[in-house]
Scaffold this motif. Structure first.
Motif, mmCIF file in Angstrom:
data_model
loop_
_atom_site.group_PDB
_atom_site.id
_atom_site.type_symbol
_atom_site.label_atom_id
_atom_site.label_comp_id
_atom_site.label_asym_id
_atom_site.label_seq_id
_atom_site.Cartn_x
_atom_site.Cartn_y
_atom_site.Cartn_z
ATOM 1 N N SER A 1 0.922 -1.090 -0.066
ATOM 2 C CA SER A 1 0.054 -0.199 -0.131
ATOM 3 C C SER A 1 0.906 1.177 0.138
ATOM 4 N N ILE A 2 0.563 2.196 -0.714
ATOM 5 C CA ILE A 2 1.402 3.556 -0.884
ATOM 6 C C ILE A 2 0.321 4.738 -0.225
ATOM 7 N N VAL A 3 1.210 5.156 0.700
ATOM 8 C CA VAL A 3 0.606 6.224 1.395
ATOM 9 C C VAL A 3 0.667 7.557 0.825
ATOM 10 N N VAL A 4 -0.635 8.126 0.499
ATOM 11 C CA VAL A 4 -0.720 9.581 -0.200
ATOM 12 C C VAL A 4 -1.223 10.346 0.835
ATOM 13 N N PRO A 5 -0.527 11.428 1.351
ATOM 14 C CA PRO A 5 -1.043 12.546 2.382
ATOM 15 C C PRO A 5 -1.924 13.414 1.412
ATOM 16 N N VAL A 6 -2.993 13.903 2.183
ATOM 17 C CA VAL A 6 -4.013 14.883 1.353
ATOM 18 C C VAL A 6 -4.162 15.921 2.426
ATOM 19 N N HIS A 7 -3.746 17.212 2.108
ATOM 20 C CA HIS A 7 -3.861 18.469 2.914
ATOM 21 C C HIS A 7 -5.455 18.746 2.739
ATOM 22 N N TYR B 1 0.607 6.626 -10.023
ATOM 23 C CA TYR B 1 1.733 7.006 -9.145
ATOM 24 C C TYR B 1 2.272 5.954 -8.051
ATOM 25 N N ALA B 2 1.364 5.282 -7.613
ATOM 26 C CA ALA B 2 1.552 3.911 -6.804
ATOM 27 C C ALA B 2 2.272 3.017 -7.572
ATOM 28 N N GLU B 3 1.848 2.716 -8.683
ATOM 29 C CA GLU B 3 2.824 1.773 -9.411
ATOM 30 C C GLU B 3 4.237 2.322 -9.560
ATOM 31 N N ARG B 4 4.445 3.658 -9.871
ATOM 32 C CA ARG B 4 5.948 4.189 -10.081
ATOM 33 C C ARG B 4 6.772 3.975 -8.716
ATOM 34 N N GLN B 5 5.901 4.308 -7.336
ATOM 35 C CA GLN B 5 6.541 4.148 -6.226
ATOM 36 C C GLN B 5 6.964 2.454 -5.831
#
Length: 197
Positions: free
Chosen positions: A3-9, A187-191
């Motif tokens: 799982s890739i974490v994406v912060p959202v402000h 984005y998650a795939e690249r990460q």
């Protein structure tokens, strides 16, 4: 799948943040292995907007257009809400099971029930609804942390909310669910492909 974490402000005072919250509920994040971590910031502090200031003109028109185009019904406040108390409570609940419930309750109260979530009595009621300690809304240390986090985000080139932080870069705004799923999925795939360390 990792799982890739994406912060959202986000800020509760922002209608477009509310719209983003509702749109992201329609995105199949589990399918693409993305976990959103919602990060409270004080957009009023960042932009120099004062609670109670009228929200009118092109900014209001744009927020209502975005909500309409993304099929998110909204009761937009006529003035900028004082979101600091609700954001302070959200910050105090970070990592607890009540964090998600608090966000949902505040969003619903402000944008579906047209309640003034900047009113101290309203914050007290919302906290009671969820069995949450309302003292965080007035806690100077927590409010100080909120201000510090907001300044740090501005230093990291965050200029508006919502902002999805992808590899430390802010991607502002919200698009339709399919576009968000494709963008975050790529984005998650690249990460995942990047070597560790």
């Amino acid at each position: 799948m990792q799982s890739i974490v994406v912060p959202v402000h986000y800020d509760f005072a922002s209608t477009i943040c509310y719209v983003a919250h509702r749109v992201m509920e329609r995105v199949a994040l589990a399918e693409i292995g993305v976990e959103l971590v919602w990060e409270p910031l004080d957009l009023g502090l960042m932009m120099g907007w004062k609670p109670g200031s009228p929200v009118e003109g092109p900014g209001r028109d744009n927020a209502l257009r975005v909500a309409r185009e993304l099929d998110v019904p909204v009761h937009m406040p006529g003035s900028w809400l004082d979101s600091k108390p609700a954001l302070a409570v959200a910050l105090s609940l970070r990592g607890t099971p009540q964090e998600v419930s608090w966000r949902e309750r505040v969003w619903t109260a402000a944008y579906e029930e047209a309640r003034d979530t900047g009113d101290p009595d309203e914050i007290e009621r919302l906290c009671r609804d969820l069995g949450v300690d309302a003292s965080a809304a007035r806690d100077e240390a927590i409010l100080g942390r909120l201000a510090a986090r907001t300044r740090a985000a501005a230093d990291d080139a965050v200029t508006g909310l919502p902002s999805f932080m992808l590899a430390g870069l802010p991607i502002g705004g919200i698009q339709e669910p399919g576009t968000m799923q494709r963008m975050l999925g790529r984005y998650a795939e690249r990460q995942r492909e990047e070597p560790a360390g």
